[in-house]
Design a protein around this motif. Structure first.
Motif, PDB file in Angstrom:
ATOM      1  N   PHE B 114      21.912  64.526  79.534  1.00 13.05           N
ATOM      2  CA  PHE B 114      22.833  63.412  79.314  1.00 13.05           C
ATOM      3  C   PHE B 114      22.895  63.050  77.840  1.00 13.05           C
ATOM      4  O   PHE B 114      23.957  62.738  77.309  1.00 13.05           O
ATOM      5  N   GLY B 115      21.756  63.125  77.164  1.00 14.94           N
ATOM      6  CA  GLY B 115      21.752  62.913  75.717  1.00 14.94           C
ATOM      7  C   GLY B 115      22.653  63.924  75.032  1.00 14.94           C
ATOM      8  O   GLY B 115      23.391  63.602  74.105  1.00 14.94           O
ATOM      9  N   GLY B 116      22.607  65.164  75.513  1.00 11.49           N
ATOM     10  CA  GLY B 116      23.454  66.206  74.947  1.00 11.49           C
ATOM     11  C   GLY B 116      24.926  65.908  75.158  1.00 11.49           C
ATOM     12  O   GLY B 116      25.752  66.091  74.258  1.00 11.49           O
ATOM     13  N   LEU B 117      25.229  65.406  76.352  1.00 14.75           N
ATOM     14  CA  LEU B 117      26.619  65.034  76.644  1.00 14.75           C
ATOM     15  C   LEU B 117      27.083  63.956  75.666  1.00 14.75           C
ATOM     16  O   LEU B 117      28.157  64.059  75.059  1.00 14.75           O
ATOM     17  N   LEU B 118      26.253  62.934  75.484  1.00 18.72           N
ATOM     18  CA  LEU B 118      26.623  61.831  74.587  1.00 18.72           C
ATOM     19  C   LEU B 118      26.736  62.316  73.136  1.00 18.72           C
ATOM     20  O   LEU B 118      27.617  61.880  72.404  1.00 18.72           O
ATOM     21  N   ALA B 119      25.855  63.230  72.749  1.00 23.84           N
ATOM     22  CA  ALA B 119      25.844  63.673  71.350  1.00 23.84           C
ATOM     23  C   ALA B 119      27.073  64.507  71.008  1.00 23.84           C
ATOM     24  O   ALA B 119      27.390  64.687  69.836  1.00 23.84           O
ATOM     25  N   ASN B 120      27.744  65.032  72.029  1.00 20.13           N
ATOM     26  CA  ASN B 120      28.901  65.883  71.757  1.00 20.13           C
ATOM     27  C   ASN B 120      30.225  65.142  71.869  1.00 20.13           C
ATOM     28  O   ASN B 120      31.288  65.768  71.893  1.00 20.13           O
ATOM     29  N   ILE B 121      30.157  63.827  71.956  1.00 20.94           N
ATOM     30  CA  ILE B 121      31.406  63.063  72.014  1.00 20.94           C
ATOM     31  C   ILE B 121      31.967  62.986  70.598  1.00 20.94           C
ATOM     32  O   ILE B 121      31.257  62.594  69.676  1.00 20.94           O
ATOM     33  N   PRO B 122      33.239  63.394  70.409  1.00 27.27           N
ATOM     34  CA  PRO B 122      33.811  63.303  69.065  1.00 27.27           C
ATOM     35  C   PRO B 122      34.053  61.848  68.681  1.00 27.27           C
ATOM     36  O   PRO B 122      34.053  60.966  69.550  1.00 27.27           O
ATOM     37  N   VAL B 123      34.251  61.608  67.405  1.00 21.89           N
ATOM     38  CA  VAL B 123      34.595  60.294  66.847  1.00 21.89           C
ATOM     39  C   VAL B 123      33.452  59.285  66.948  1.00 21.89           C
ATOM     40  O   VAL B 123      33.030  58.712  65.949  1.00 21.89           O
ATOM     41  N   ALA B 124      32.876  59.096  68.161  1.00 24.44           N
ATOM     42  CA  ALA B 124      31.895  58.019  68.350  1.00 24.44           C
ATOM     43  C   ALA B 124      30.627  58.236  67.526  1.00 24.44           C
ATOM     44  O   ALA B 124      29.981  57.276  67.126  1.00 24.44           O
ATOM     45  N   ASN B 125      30.257  59.494  67.286  1.00 26.26           N
ATOM     46  CA  ASN B 125      29.089  59.823  66.467  1.00 26.26           C
ATOM     47  C   ASN B 125      27.812  59.139  66.952  1.00 26.26           C
ATOM     48  O   ASN B 125      27.090  58.503  66.189  1.00 26.26           O
ATOM     49  N   ILE B 126      27.551  59.278  68.258  1.00 22.43           N
ATOM     50  CA  ILE B 126      26.381  58.610  68.853  1.00 22.43           C
ATOM     51  C   ILE B 126      25.077  59.209  68.322  1.00 22.43           C
ATOM     52  O   ILE B 126      24.071  58.534  68.197  1.00 22.43           O
ATOM     53  N   GLY B 127      25.102  60.504  67.995  1.00 23.31           N
ATOM     54  CA  GLY B 127      23.887  61.137  67.490  1.00 23.31           C
ATOM     55  C   GLY B 127      23.674  60.928  65.995  1.00 23.31           C
ATOM     56  O   GLY B 127      22.684  61.389  65.441  1.00 23.31           O
ATOM     57  N   GLY B 128      24.610  60.242  65.340  1.00 26.31           N
ATOM     58  CA  GLY B 128      24.493  60.008  63.898  1.00 26.31           C
ATOM     59  C   GLY B 128      23.436  58.980  63.568  1.00 26.31           C
ATOM     60  O   GLY B 128      22.824  58.385  64.471  1.00 26.31           O
ATOM     61  N   ALA B 129      23.226  58.756  62.292  1.00 32.73           N
ATOM     62  CA  ALA B 129      22.139  57.872  61.853  1.00 32.73           C
ATOM     63  C   ALA B 129      22.249  56.471  62.450  1.00 32.73           C
ATOM     64  O   ALA B 129      21.241  55.813  62.673  1.00 32.73           O
ATOM     65  N   HIS B 130      23.514  56.012  62.735  1.00 30.77           N
ATOM     66  CA  HIS B 130      23.659  54.660  63.247  1.00 30.77           C
ATOM     67  C   HIS B 130      24.032  54.620  64.722  1.00 30.77           C
ATOM     68  O   HIS B 130      24.172  53.548  65.297  1.00 30.77           O
ATOM     69  N   GLY B 131      24.228  55.799  65.326  1.00 29.56           N
ATOM     70  CA  GLY B 131      24.473  55.834  66.765  1.00 29.56           C
ATOM     71  C   GLY B 131      23.163  55.622  67.495  1.00 29.56           C
ATOM     72  O   GLY B 131      22.094  55.841  66.926  1.00 29.56           O
ATOM     73  N   PHE B 132      23.213  55.226  68.771  1.00 22.82           N
ATOM     74  CA  PHE B 132      21.937  54.864  69.403  1.00 22.82           C
ATOM     75  C   PHE B 132      21.032  56.080  69.633  1.00 22.82           C
ATOM     76  O   PHE B 132      19.814  55.973  69.580  1.00 22.82           O
ATOM     77  N   LEU B 133      21.630  57.266  69.851  1.00 22.46           N
ATOM     78  CA  LEU B 133      20.774  58.446  69.988  1.00 22.46           C
ATOM     79  C   LEU B 133      20.067  58.755  68.672  1.00 22.46           C
ATOM     80  O   LEU B 133      18.891  59.117  68.649  1.00 22.46           O
ATOM     81  N   GLY B 134      20.813  58.594  67.577  1.00 18.35           N
ATOM     82  CA  GLY B 134      20.218  58.826  66.265  1.00 18.35           C
ATOM     83  C   GLY B 134      19.083  57.858  66.001  1.00 18.35           C
ATOM     84  O   GLY B 134      18.036  58.218  65.453  1.00 18.35           O
ATOM     85  N   VAL B 135      19.296  56.598  66.445  1.00 13.36           N
ATOM     86  CA  VAL B 135      18.243  55.591  66.247  1.00 13.36           C
ATOM     87  C   VAL B 135      17.016  55.943  67.073  1.00 13.36           C
ATOM     88  O   VAL B 135      15.880  55.887  66.589  1.00 13.36           O
ATOM     89  N   ILE B 136      17.237  56.386  68.317  1.00 13.53           N
ATOM     90  CA  ILE B 136      16.105  56.785  69.165  1.00 13.53           C
ATOM     91  C   ILE B 136      15.368  57.949  68.517  1.00 13.53           C
ATOM     92  O   ILE B 136      14.137  57.977  68.472  1.00 13.53           O
ATOM     93  N   TYR B 137      16.147  58.893  67.971  1.00 12.83           N
ATOM     94  CA  TYR B 137      15.522  60.072  67.356  1.00 12.83           C
ATOM     95  C   TYR B 137      14.639  59.669  66.181  1.00 12.83           C
ATOM     96  O   TYR B 137      13.490  60.112  66.077  1.00 12.83           O
ATOM     97  N   SER B 138      15.172  58.806  65.301  1.00 16.12           N
ATOM     98  CA  SER B 138      14.362  58.451  64.134  1.00 16.12           C
ATOM     99  C   SER B 138      13.239  57.493  64.513  1.00 16.12           C
ATOM    100  O   SER B 138      12.234  57.400  63.827  1.00 16.12           O
TER     101      SER B 138
END
Lengths: 76, 441
Positions: B114-138
């Motif tokens: 599911f994280g992978g699904l969210l990370a591949n959404i265009p525009v929203a950039n959930i996996g980016g530094a300020h997206g919530f996945l990015g925050v979880i990662y860091s």
């Protein structure tokens, strides 16, 4: 200067497996030593009490099972 | 009812149009007010609609924004932005199917997918530094926090009793680590012959898949090759789930019928004191021999010590249940953020998958062969089927040993015997991980 990566890989393997085995051999030796020391100086005192209790419980269970079977047989 | 809704919508649209035109007229008349809203430029409704349409996912998939950056702020290729993302989303659906229908490690594979699904959404950039996945990662992955906490929970769930009652089976857990180092040689050989480009760090991170230990793999991958984390984690967890398929053919090929029927002596009783001393003893050894391995072994033994102490039932319960569950959710999502198309759809991924299965097979085979070697020496015989349990994958690998043993002799219960090498395998792969880390310091 080009390093041969495969040779590097084998060096890693030698060192890695060596460390793992040395660690485990020391661990096994200290486990054996520990169990000898503990059994000699700190033996567990529990087993003496248990045997007298367990058979009684078992007997009760067996009696209960037999009587249940008898009543079941009579009813049937 | 339907008609009313449609009429209402139409009315709403009409109002919106009149509003826009009204706004325009007011803007023209009172030019002084506009300076407060410099960032927001008033536009016609037509422009707004076309602007909105351009920001939809459909457009983003078909004709991606040429300036769009990936989670690390680098440029991405058009393939990774369009078709690549669509492929990754299909792949995550496949992982859902594996987890739900096939029961492949669902506890981790579902959050990862599911994280992978969210990370591949265009525009929203959930996996980016300020997206919530990015925050979880860091928050917990880039600093190796989550795998360590998982290790504490695993420690609290582990019972070292079977190992303590038959210490020499620990050697089987050591032999299985050949899977790690054999794969390391394989990975560097691939890059030596120019087939694929792996650095020594990357090769080490890939080879740790052979330890068959999820948290250890993630720990090493984030430390040595964070760019490969997604592929390594997916390979590690999916092969761990496939242990019942991968191992039995190897185990049967390497053993004779008589060996498979070997009955092992009953395990002796292990006193509470022994179980309590053991974690501290192993940690002491790790401190003396290989301090680099103490983050993993220390966390593992902390969990186990809490459990065996018997006086902190609440903490033990938290470690085994609520804490490990919470962290598993975060760990899965954080790893999933590395399934972004630009990081996963690279040629290396294919080789990681291939090397992963080699690692598992070599580990299994060397565990079995080690057991056969040990049987050449005097002493109690060991059933070689428990050798395969030396690859960690607790408790799956031990169950496989038991199952294969039962196929040949219904009365041969190997489960508890196999738990010994199984937990020793966890210690062994933690030591191997420590060696790899120390080599790159």
């Amino acid at each position: 200067m080009e390093t041969n990566l495969i040779v590097e890989g084998f060096k890693f393997m030698g060192l890695g497996m060596g460390t793992v085995f040395i660690f485990l051999v020391i661990m096994i030796a200290s486990m054996n030593l520990m169990s000898i020391v503990i059994h000699k100086f700190f033996p567990e005192s529990k087993p003496e009490i248990n045997p007298s209790v367990a058979p009684q419980q078992n007997n009760k269970k067996v009696v209960a099972a037999i009587s249940a079977a008898i009543t079941h047989h009579r009813q049937g | 009812m339907k008609n009313i809704v449609i009429k209402f919508l139409a009315l709403f649209m009409l109002l919106a149009f009149t509003n826009v035109s009204a706004n325009q007229s007011t803007n023209e008349s009172t030019g002084t007010n506009t300076h407060k809203e410099e960032t927001y430029k008033s536009q016609t409704f037509g422009h707004m609609v076309s602007g909105f349409l351009k920001s939809t996912g459909i457009v983003a998939f078909i004709s991606p924004d040429p300036d769009e950056l990936n989670a690390k702020g680098e440029k991405m290729s058009t393939f990774h932005k369009g078709l690549g993302r669509a492929l990754m989303i299909i792949l995550t659906f496949f992982l859902f199917w594996l987890a739900i229908a096939k029961g492949f490690e669902p506890l981790l594979l579902l959050p990862i997918a599911f994280g992978g699904l969210l990370a591949n959404i265009p525009v929203a950039n959930i996996g980016g530094a300020h997206g919530f996945l990015g925050v979880i990662y860091s928050m917990g992955l880039s600093n190796e926090m989550f795998p360590i906490i998982i290790f504490m929970g695993v420690g609290a769930m582990t019972d070292f009793g079977p190992l303590l009652s038959n210490p020499k089976t620990a050697l089987l857990g050591g032999a299985a680590q050949f899977g790690i180092f054999g794969t390391l040689v394989g990975a560097v050989a691939l890059s030596q012959y120019g087939i694929v480009d792996f650095t020594l760090q990357q090769a080490s991170a890939i080879s740790i898949i052979g330890g068959a230990d999820g948290p250890t793999s993630i720990f090493i991958a984030t430390k040595l090759a964070p760019e490969l984390l997604g592929a390594i984690a997916v390979a590690s967890y999916s092969y761990m789930a496939m242990v019942p398929i991968i191992q039995p053919p190897i185990m049967k090929a390497l053993t004779t019928d008589a060996e498979r029927r070997i009955k092992m002596t009953t395990l002796r009783h292990v006193s509470r004191l022994e179980k309590l001393v053991f974690p501290v003893m192993v940690l002491t050894l790790a401190i003396l021999v290989l301090p680099e391995s103490t983050p993993l072994i220390g966390a593992f033994m902390f969990g186990n010590f809490l459990k065996e102490s018997g006086v902190v039932e609440r903490l033990n319960d938290t470690l085994q249940n609520s804490l490990i569950n919470t962290v598993t959710i975060f760990l899965g999502l954080g790893v999933g953020s590395k399934l972004a198309a630009d990081q996963f759809l690279v040629p290396q991924t294919m080789f990681i998958m291939a090397l992963g299965i080699v690692a598992f097979s070599v580990g299994t085979a060397s565990g079995v062969l080690m057991a056969k070697l040990m049987n050449m020496f005097p002493g109690h015989k060991i059933n070689p089927l428990i050798g395969s349990a030396g690859v960690s994958a607790v408790p799956m690998a031990a169950r496989v040993s038991n199952k294969v043993g039962m196929e040949f002799d219904r009365n041969n219960m190997l489960l508890m015997h196999a738990m010994g090498p199984n937990v020793a395998g966890v210690i062994g792969s933690a030591v191997a991980a420590g060696v790899l880390i120390s080599l790159f310091q």
